[in-house]
Design an enzyme around this catalytic site. Structure first.
Site: not given
Ligand code: GAR
Length: 226
Positions: A17, A19, A69, A95, A97, A111, A113, A140, A147-149, A176
């Site tokens: 968490g 982000n 699902r 997950r 979706l 999202n 990524h 990004s 479409e996934l990502d 960061t």
């Molecule tokens: C982050 O690096 C995010 O970009 C990635 O998971 C991490 C979560 O970190 N997300 C993915 O890979 C989604 N495909 P956080 O829990 O510290 O925010």
């Protein structure tokens, strides 16, 4: 917009968490959002603790309690919609979706990524970037589509890969930068500056984004916007 001009945001997490923390910090500093709930599919996600500390309602919907699902997502959608969000933010929600759920939130789900999409969709992005001999890497923020990502990218942070760097170091440096670009994109959306156009492109300040906004992070650590 309800709640004194603040956009109601539901954040979905699966892990640390950080982000989410960046968004909560920016909310405290005046970003016009109200994080109305944090939902995790994992009961032990540390992000839940971060949210509780901030007094934000938390929910756990454990996917392991479901056989498939579709019923999981039906409950997830019901839970999210109970909080009437204007925006759903996936912040490390690990997950996949279904198109049905994504369609329900089309144009109001973001999202982040950890790669320079369209490169390295899916998992293990940092190691894959190293293995591919990439010279730069990053993260990004995109609108979520079926479409996934693969949804239209709004903003990217790019940084040069250091020689001899390992995946853990690279992941930490990318993270960061994630904490900078995600609140920025969410802020644009909350201010009504960002939307998903009928043409499938992100629109920022009344014009389609033909390529993402890019934040460059030099190897020395400073930033420059281009
Ligand atoms: C982050 O690096 C995010 O970009 C990635 O998971 C991490 C979560 O970190 N997300 C993915 O890979 C989604 N495909 P956080 O829990 O510290 O925010």
């Amino acid at each position: 917009m309800p709640d004194g001009g603040h956009l109601r945001v539901v954040v979905l997490i699966s892990g640390g968490g950080s982000n989410l923390q960046a968004l909560m910090d920016q909310q405290t500093k005046g970003l016009p959002i109200e994080i109305v709930a944090v939902i995790s599919n994992r009961p032990d996600a540390y992000g839940l603790e971060r949210a509780r500390r901030q007094g934000i309602p938390t929910e756990v919907l454990d996917h392991r309690r479901y056989d498939s699902r579709e019923p999981y997502e039906a409950d997830l959608q019901g839970l999210i919609d109970r909080y009437r969000p204007g925006l759903v933010v996936l912040a490390g929600f690990m997950r996949i979706l279904t198109p049905r759920l994504v369609g329900h939130y089309l144009g109001r789900m973001l999202n982040i990524h950890p790669s320079l999409l369209p490169k390295f969709r899916g998992l293990h992005t940092h190691q894959r970037a190293l293995d591919a001999g990439e010279r730069e890497h990053g993260a990004s923020v995109h609108f979520v589509t079926a479409e996934l990502d693969g949804g239209p990218v709004i903003i990217q942070a790019r940084l040069p890969i250091r020689s001899g760097e390992d995946a853990a170091s690279l992941a930490a440096r990318v993270l960061t930068q994630e904490h900078i670009i995600y609140p920025r994109a969410v802020g644009w959306f909350a201010q009504g500056r960002l939307r998903l156009g009928d043409d499938g492109l992100p629109w920022l300040d009344g014009a389609p984004l033909l390529s993402p906004v890019v934040i460059e992070a030099s190897s020395a650590g400073e930033r420059r916007e281009v």
